[in-house]
Design an enzyme around this catalytic site. Structure first.
Site, PDB file in Angstrom:
ATOM      1  N   LEU A 512       0.817  -1.212   0.000  1.00  0.00           N
ATOM      2  CA  LEU A 512       0.000   0.000   0.000  1.00  0.00           C
ATOM      3  C   LEU A 512       0.848   1.258   0.000  1.00  0.00           C
ATOM      4  CD1 LEU A 512      -2.626  -1.065   2.702  1.00  0.00           C
ATOM      5  CD2 LEU A 512      -2.974  -0.963   0.233  1.00  0.00           C
ATOM      6  N   GLY A 513       2.051   1.165   0.528  1.00  0.00           N
ATOM      7  CA  GLY A 513       2.942   2.314   0.610  1.00  0.00           C
ATOM      8  C   GLY A 513       4.111   1.987   1.506  1.00  0.00           C
ATOM      9  N   PHE A 517       9.618   3.667   8.596  1.00  0.00           N
ATOM     10  CA  PHE A 517      10.062   2.471   9.308  1.00  0.00           C
ATOM     11  C   PHE A 517       9.821   1.190   8.514  1.00  0.00           C
ATOM     12  CE2 PHE A 517       8.895   5.055  13.250  1.00  0.00           C
ATOM     13  CZ  PHE A 517      10.126   5.676  13.237  1.00  0.00           C
ATOM     14  N   GLY A 518       9.305   1.299   7.292  1.00  0.00           N
ATOM     15  CA  GLY A 518       9.111   0.111   6.498  1.00  0.00           C
ATOM     16  C   GLY A 518       7.824   0.145   5.700  1.00  0.00           C
ATOM     17  N   LYS A 534       1.985  -3.523   8.770  1.00  0.00           N
ATOM     18  CA  LYS A 534       3.211  -2.724   8.692  1.00  0.00           C
ATOM     19  C   LYS A 534       4.380  -3.634   9.034  1.00  0.00           C
ATOM     20  CE  LYS A 534       3.511   1.387  10.697  1.00  0.00           C
ATOM     21  NZ  LYS A 534       3.732   2.403  11.764  1.00  0.00           N
ATOM     22  N   ASP A 631       4.056  13.249  15.467  1.00  0.00           N
ATOM     23  CA  ASP A 631       4.266  13.152  14.012  1.00  0.00           C
ATOM     24  C   ASP A 631       2.933  13.232  13.277  1.00  0.00           C
ATOM     25  OD1 ASP A 631       5.762  13.015  11.708  1.00  0.00           O
ATOM     26  OD2 ASP A 631       5.786  10.827  11.648  1.00  0.00           O
TER      27      ASP A 631
END
Length: 820
Positions: A512-513, A517-518, A534, A631
């Site tokens: 997906l993107g 961090f990964g 993730k 963030d």
């Protein structure tokens, strides 16, 4: 011949003077004066029924002269309106005149205008008329329609409200009518007290001292104001409350044979009185405040006042004093706090409280068309909703009124017969239920309780053993055998093989993107449930800390505007986080993409802005933990199928104590363009850092442009600087996304207000920025907004150096900056 000629001239001159006086001045000449006619001090006009008189008048022991209206038939001179409150005359040589263009003016002895009605419209044949209602009006001489008045004294009340006069708002023009006290009995100039309709949230009648409310009449419940039980309609006295798209006002109506008035006196008391002809006095039949319980917020948040109790303040059931020592000393200002905090989990519900003056509604939401059951459902679904009630008590009740903040200024024991449903934690509901049933079937309940406890203990031991083994394994595998202790995290552990199968072996087609961090992959479990996985980079030194942080942080959060963490997986050096799948991906894929942004109109953006604000408010204030995200950016806002926003990526988030609002760090992790100045330069972060990021995000949504790398042909400012310049220059349209310009005509007020809120959030210094609680209030109400100051990072790549003097001894400076 000479003598005869002289006598003729004198007679002619006297005739001219007499004619001039008769045509240009008026002395007790009925209820009307025409254009260019003059009223001198000592002359008056009287309403047709001789109820009121208008002219020059003295006040108390003062020697000043004023132009006003007073009762004609009563012996006690009672003034109900004064024109020149702030500009009195010091002689009896004043004049009153209606000009040819329809303006009423007061002239001093030098023929200088000291007061004017400033009528906005002119007509060819203006007249001034004093009506039997006490209303002084300027109108066209051929048109008596009240809707066509050019000007009327009822629109500019002083300290008195007469029957038929409106207190409230013209919503089309923003014009407000409210009472203003006199400074003293001898000085009618505006005092410090006002009385009117506060339309923030659900409208309510208030008396204010400056900007501070000192007493509330409460909100309108269809019969009366909820805080004024002794204002029930009677034979000669009725209320009229109107709220529609055009007007919001309150007035009272009486039998024409009764002389009555309402005044706001010089010490802030509301008094309603009736003239008693027999005793020749004004008889007061209502006064407020009546007692200590009528003083605004005397018992603080979640405190209830009953003047018949001793002490008069008590905490509502399920609440306890915030400061027991102060409370016991009769200082109740700190109010009460929940015994068990809300956590927005299943099992929460509402406790009914009857016979109350409803709490302050300035931060409320309402829908007059909803039922009470619908109201309960809406409140229960919103984690920030603290209470609900009907807006109208007639016919069994109707309408929905929701509160989203602490409940303040509650009174009981005054036969208000209004019900309030307050949100409580599941355990408190259980206590409430037990208190009602404690004398029912006690042996059965004891038996069932013992059995449940035994089963619960057994199950708890098994569950804890299994969870402890899982968490211990997670730490051992993550930290290479260095056990850090155990955390009580009830989070499912996924098998690595299961996630690999769900994502087709983490294939590029499922990606997906990719974040800092990964990568993130779309997957589907065997039961058909879609997930987002993730996969933290194996070589990322950052990922280890952020992985543990996200697991320990987001697993304990529950809110509709936060992404839900379903579980995690640890296998050798693999660390994976499993989330609910968001089909519309992230916010940045919409607002910064020309094709996608075309479907992104203002109502959709505004809904997303509100959702993000509510999510942040939950993190900062309403969750079990106080979370600072650190963030917040468009890429970390995910959108579900219905375009509802979900804040994600808590890898850099920090947990603070209940009384903490910030901290310092030696390692700044975040995204340039969204970092607040004090965080980027000095490593100081707080809830106000998130507010800054939210302000950047809000301005990005309004403009459709990224703050970082923003360019403009006319200057070298970044997006924040550009927004500030367009705001201060009055050219707000220059910052708007073209899509918004097309859709914002009917939402212009919201758009301009959003820009101002965004600028308030990105101000240079944290102390100047609002909290998220205030931001949510600003977004959901029409409270006046302060003027923003210059934003931080005003010019791109020329960062403002923070003032070291603002750092406390508990803060240290930055040693590493790691942007994402």
């Amino acid at each position: 011949m000479g003598g005869c000629s002289s006598t003729t001239v004198m007679i002619t001159l006297l005739f001219c003077i007499c004619f001039s006086v008769s045509t240009n001045s008026v002395a007790a000449a009925g209820d009307i004066i025409k254009a260019n006619q003059i009223v001198r001090d000592g002359s008056t006009i009287v309403s047709s029924g001789s109820h009121f008189e208008f002219g020059f008048v003295g006040v108390g022991s003062s020697t000043n002269r004023y132009v006003g209206i007073w009762y004609k038939k009563i012996s006690q001179k009672t003034i109900v309106w004064i024109a020149n409150r702030e500009t009195p005359l010091n002689t009896t040589s004043g004049l009153l005149q209606l000009t040819s263009n329809g303006n009423l003016v007061i002239l001093n002895a030098s023929n200088h205008v000291v007061w004017s009605s400033h009528s906005s419209t002119s007509v060819n044949n203006p007249v001034l008329q004093l009506l039997d209602s006490g209303n002084l009006v300027i109108r066209d001489g051929t048109d008596s329609n009240p809707d066509h008045y050019l000007w009327q004294s009822f629109d500019f009340p002083g300290d008195t409200q007469l029957p038929g006069a409106k207190l409230g708002w013209n919503l089309e023009t923003g014009f407000e009518r409210h009472l203003t006290s006199w400074k003293s009995e001898d000085d009618p100039s505006p005092g410090i007290y006002t009385n009117g309709i506060n339309r923030n949230g659900f409208p309510q009648l208030v008396v204010s001292k400056g900007s501070a409310i000192i007493t509330r009449g409460g909100s309108w419940n269809g019969v009366r104001f909820s805080g004024s039980p002794n204002l029930n309609p009677i034979k000669i006295f009725t209320h009229d409350f109107v709220s529609n798209d055009k007007e919001l006002y309150y007035r009272f109506l009486v039998n024409s044979s009764v002389l009555t008035r309402k005044i706001l006196n010089s010490v802030g008391y509301i008094q309603r009185s009736v003239w008693v002809e027999k005793s020749q006095i004004w008889q007061i039949f209502f006064s407020a405040p009546i007692d200590d319980c009528d003083h605004y917020g005397i018992c603080g948040a979640y405190g209830s006042c009953n003047i018949n109790n001793s002490p008069s303040c008590k905490c509502l059931n399920g609440f306890q004093p915030k400061d027991k020592k102060e409370w016991d000393a009769a200082d109740w200002s700190s109010g009460c706090a929940r015994k068990v905090k809300l956590s927005c989990v299943n099992g929460e519900g509402f406790v009914k409280h009857s016979g109350l003056k409803l709490p302050d509604t300035q931060r409320s939401w309402f829908d007059t068309n909803m039922s009470l059951d619908e109201c309960r459902i809406v409140c229960l679904k919103n984690c920030s909703c603290t209470a609900y009630a009907n807006t109208d008590i007639r016919g069994g009740g109707s309408g929905c009124l929701l509160w989203f903040n602490e409940l303040i200024d509650i009174t009981d024991g005054k036969e208000n017969s209004q019900d309030l449903y307050i949100r409580m934690a599941a355990s408190e509901l259980a206590k409430n239920g037990r208190s009602k049933l404690r004398f029912i079937c006690i042996p059965i309940l004891l038996t069932v309780t013992v059995m449940c406890v035994c089963l619960w203990v057994i199950r708890k031991k098994k569950k804890k053993k299994k969870r402890t083994e899982g968490i211990t394994r997670l730490y051992f595998e993550t930290y290479g055998g260095n056990e850090k202790g155990e955390e009580d995290l009830e989070l499912p552990l996924f098998d690595f093989t299961t996630l690999a199968t769900a994502t087709n072996g983490f294939s590029s087609n499922s990606m997906l993107g990719e974040g800092g961090f990964g990568p993130v992959y779309k997957g589907m479990l065997d039961d058909g449930k879609e997930i987002a996985v993730k996969r933290l980079s194996k070589d990322s030194r950052q990922g280890l800390t952020e992985f543990k942080n996200e697991v320990s942080c987001i697993a304990q959060l529950q809110h509709r505007n936060l992404v839900k963490l379903l579980g995690c997986s640890v296998h050798e050096r693999e660390r994976l986080l499993v989330y609910e799948y968001m089909p519309n991906k992230s916010l940045d894929s919409f607002i910064f993409d020309k094709k996608q942004s075309n479907m992104f109109d203002w109502p959709m953006r505004y809904n997303i802005i509100n959702g993000i604000a509510r999510g942040l408010l939950y993190l900062h204030q309403d969750s079990r933990l106080r979370i600072i995200h650190r963030d917040l950016k468009a890429g970390n806002i995910l959108l579900d199928l219905e375009m509802n926003p979900k804040i994600s990526d808590f890898g850099t988030a920090r947990i603070c104590g209940e009384t903490e609002t910030g901290a310092n760090t030696t390692r700044v992790v975040g995204t340039y363009g969204y970092m607040s100045p004090e965080y980027a330069t000095d490593g100081l972060f707080s809830v106000k850092s998130d507010v800054y990021s939210f302000g950047v995000l809000l301005l990005e949504m309004v403009s459709g442009k990224r703050n970082k790398n923003f360019t403009h042909l006319d200057h070298n400012l970044n997006l924040l600087g550009h927004a500030w310049r367009t705001y201060t220059d009055g050219n707000v349209l220059d910052i708007l996304d073209e899509v918004i310009v097309k859709s914002c005509r009917e939402h212009q007020f919201e758009v301009f207000r959003a820009i101002q809120i965004g600028l308030l959030c990105v101000q240079q210094y944290p102390a100047d920025r609002p909290t998220m609680a205030t931001v949510v209030l600003m977004l959901t109400s029409e409270i006046p907004l302060p003027q923003p100051k210059q934003p931080g990072f005003f010019i791109e790549r020329k960062l403002h150096e923070g003032d070291s003097s603002t750092s406390s001894s508990n803060y240290c400076s930055v040693t590493t900056i790691a942007p994402r």
